[in-house]
Write a protein that holds these residues in place. Structure first.
Motif, PDB file in Angstrom:
ATOM      1  N   THR A  29      61.865  52.299  43.333  1.00 32.27           N
ATOM      2  CA  THR A  29      62.101  52.804  44.430  1.00 32.27           C
ATOM      3  C   THR A  29      61.269  53.971  45.048  1.00 32.27           C
ATOM      4  O   THR A  29      60.841  53.840  46.168  1.00 32.27           O
ATOM      5  CB  THR A  29      63.680  53.187  44.585  1.00 32.27           C
ATOM      6  N   ASN A  30      60.807  54.778  44.082  1.00 30.32           N
ATOM      7  CA  ASN A  30      60.109  55.895  44.255  1.00 30.32           C
ATOM      8  C   ASN A  30      58.812  55.451  44.705  1.00 30.32           C
ATOM      9  O   ASN A  30      57.876  55.858  45.708  1.00 30.32           O
ATOM     10  CB  ASN A  30      59.743  57.004  43.059  1.00 30.32           C
ATOM     11  N   LYS A  35      54.564  54.438  49.204  1.00 33.06           N
ATOM     12  CA  LYS A  35      53.737  53.276  49.784  1.00 33.06           C
ATOM     13  C   LYS A  35      53.995  53.337  51.350  1.00 33.06           C
ATOM     14  O   LYS A  35      53.289  53.262  52.196  1.00 33.06           O
ATOM     15  CB  LYS A  35      54.150  52.079  49.067  1.00 33.06           C
ATOM     16  N   PHE A  36      55.476  53.411  51.445  1.00 28.65           N
ATOM     17  CA  PHE A  36      55.974  53.206  52.986  1.00 28.65           C
ATOM     18  C   PHE A  36      55.376  54.636  53.763  1.00 28.65           C
ATOM     19  O   PHE A  36      55.060  54.472  54.927  1.00 28.65           O
ATOM     20  CB  PHE A  36      57.581  53.364  52.929  1.00 28.65           C
ATOM     21  N   ASN A 134      59.442  62.051  59.378  1.00 25.09           N
ATOM     22  CA  ASN A 134      59.891  60.773  58.974  1.00 25.09           C
ATOM     23  C   ASN A 134      60.893  59.859  59.575  1.00 25.09           C
ATOM     24  O   ASN A 134      61.560  60.251  60.401  1.00 25.09           O
ATOM     25  CB  ASN A 134      60.730  60.927  57.542  1.00 25.09           C
ATOM     26  N   SER A 135      60.549  58.549  59.669  1.00 26.32           N
ATOM     27  CA  SER A 135      61.401  57.533  60.444  1.00 26.32           C
ATOM     28  C   SER A 135      62.796  57.511  60.037  1.00 26.32           C
ATOM     29  O   SER A 135      62.937  57.804  58.868  1.00 26.32           O
ATOM     30  CB  SER A 135      60.567  56.088  60.660  1.00 26.32           C
ATOM     31  N   ASP A 136      63.542  56.922  60.812  1.00 24.88           N
ATOM     32  CA  ASP A 136      64.946  56.512  60.288  1.00 24.88           C
ATOM     33  C   ASP A 136      64.988  55.849  58.839  1.00 24.88           C
ATOM     34  O   ASP A 136      65.696  56.104  57.901  1.00 24.88           O
ATOM     35  CB  ASP A 136      65.598  55.807  61.213  1.00 24.88           C
ATOM     36  N   LYS A 140      66.411  57.065  55.305  1.00 22.75           N
ATOM     37  CA  LYS A 140      67.522  56.412  54.611  1.00 22.75           C
ATOM     38  C   LYS A 140      67.139  55.771  53.461  1.00 22.75           C
ATOM     39  O   LYS A 140      67.938  55.831  52.360  1.00 22.75           O
ATOM     40  CB  LYS A 140      67.829  55.268  55.624  1.00 22.75           C
ATOM     41  N   LEU A 141      65.748  55.430  53.194  1.00 24.23           N
ATOM     42  CA  LEU A 141      65.322  55.272  51.963  1.00 24.23           C
ATOM     43  C   LEU A 141      65.319  56.322  51.060  1.00 24.23           C
ATOM     44  O   LEU A 141      65.358  55.797  49.681  1.00 24.23           O
ATOM     45  CB  LEU A 141      63.621  54.700  52.009  1.00 24.23           C
ATOM     46  N   LYS A 142      65.026  57.491  51.308  1.00 24.85           N
ATOM     47  CA  LYS A 142      65.346  58.899  50.440  1.00 24.85           C
ATOM     48  C   LYS A 142      66.572  58.593  49.795  1.00 24.85           C
ATOM     49  O   LYS A 142      66.651  59.104  48.480  1.00 24.85           O
ATOM     50  CB  LYS A 142      64.954  59.945  51.096  1.00 24.85           C
TER      51      LYS A 142
END
Length: 382
Positions: A29-30, A35-36, A134-136, A140-142
């Motif tokens: 996930t990290n 990468k994102f 950061n985008s939404d 959310k990914l955080k």
């Protein structure tokens, strides 16, 4: 020689495996987050390049040009553009916040902490600075690892609860099996005692001796009956709680030390409840004997019956050393005992008899240096 049980070894491997899986998911996930974030950075650099071209060619802009398409496609990343003339332009902000200078300054400080600003230059001339957040999706990914850990924690809690319930069920079956086996084993010598007592009656022996032997035999039969009912649903009969309690009280009083002062008080003459007399008497006996042990064989035992609406409360008070408040619930757990010698089964059986078989409640009403009061609550038959 292997001193570690096989089930313990399997549990250790399961724990290590679970930790490895969780670590792998968090690491993955990290990596995906980084990468994102890199891809979002690249997207913003492309946007900055398009902005540079736009600023240079704003007089002859083509509505179908590439840089305009870049602007139009970027609708998710919040941005603040500060031109060289200090003018401010915001993109992808809520409409009600796009004109709020205080909010824009707050977001600007936030964006500086989240991402390195991009300087927009053209032919060595500084045109503007782009700040972006950061985008939404990225925000959310955080929180995804936290949500994942919570899910794993809940899953582990459910597994633990099921394991604990299953273990308690196995323990209950074990104790019930032991109780039935004890009753079975007592039955053989008891039958023999009955025969010997009848034989003694035919001899020239003082009748009072055989009468006392009969009382002890009756007592053994009662004990056998009690043990045989553990693990199976006993039959409940409408009975007078006052007379049943008084019978148990009288029996214990006659067979206890003269150093114990007994007292009995009832607020009513009679009150009907659904009871299994044998098991109920066992309950009273256990509680009274625990009180006597707590007093080290010297003190006072008081039994009181108090109606309480749909229920009737049976209070058993002693003048013993008391129970620590932290142990109010623990004393009913199988195996818990404060005695040097004991199995810690008496109060756990009492709880089972009262709550599972009679649909009642039992608790420590109060306890201290002056003594302990145990309370049994049973439903009254109306």
């Amino acid at each position: 020689m292997n001193f570690i049980p096989k089930n313990k070894i399997s549990n250790i491997f399961l724990l290590i495996g679970s930790f490895a899986v969780v670590s792998l998911i968090l690491w993955n996930t990290n990596s995906f987050f980084k990468k994102f974030k890199e891809e979002e950075r690249l997207k913003m650099e492309i946007w900055a390049t398009a902005q540079s071209e736009f600023l240079q060619s704003s007089e002859t802009v083509d509505l179908g040009s590439l840089h305009l398409k870049v602007f139009q496609n970027n609708t998710s990343t919040p941005m603040i553009l500060i031109n060289k003339d200090k003018s401010v332009r915001v993109n992808n902000f809520p409409l009600n916040k796009s004109k709020d200078s205080i909010y824009i300054q707050q977001q600007l400080r936030k964006f500086k902490g989240e991402n390195i600003p991009i300087s927009i230059d053209q032919k060595g001339e500084h045109l503007a600075t782009l700040y972006y957040g950061n985008s939404d999706v990225l925000n959310k990914l955080k929180f995804y690892p936290i949500a994942l850990l919570l899910i794993i924690f809940l899953f582990a809690a459910v597994i633990y609860f099921l394991f604990k319930t299953n273990k308690a069920s196995e323990q209950n079956k074990l104790w019930a099996g032991m109780a039935k086996e004890t009753a079975h084993q007592i039955g053989t010598p008891l039958s023999s005692l009955l025969g010997w007592n009848e034989l003694l009656k035919t001899e020239s022996i003082n009748p009072s001796i055989t009468k006392e032997i009969e009382k002890d035999i009756d007592r053994l039969q009662t004990i056998t009956e009690r043990f045989s009912k553990i693990g199976s649903l006993p039959k409940l009969i409408e009975s007078d709680i006052v007379s049943e309690t008084k019978d148990a009280y009288d029996y214990l009083k006659r067979r206890s030390s003269k150093l114990i002062h007994f007292s009995f008080n009832s607020k009513v003459d009679q009150l009907p409840v659904l009871l299994n007399s044998s098991l109920y008497n066992w309950t009273i006996e256990n509680l009274v004997k625990n009180g006597i042990d707590a007093m080290r064989g010297k003190g006072s035992i008081a039994i009181e019956i108090v109606p309480d609406g749909k229920y009737v409360n049976i209070l058993i008070a002693d003048t013993g050393h008391g129970i620590s408040k932290s142990n109010y619930n623990s004393i009913f757990t199988p195996g818990f005992t404060s005695k040097k010698r004991g199995w810690g089964l008496g109060l756990s059986l009492v709880k089972r008899i009262v709550e599972e078989y009679h649909d009642g409640k039992i608790k420590v009403l109060s306890s201290g240096k002056e003594g302990t009061i145990m309370q049994i609550s049973l439903k009254v038959v109306h």
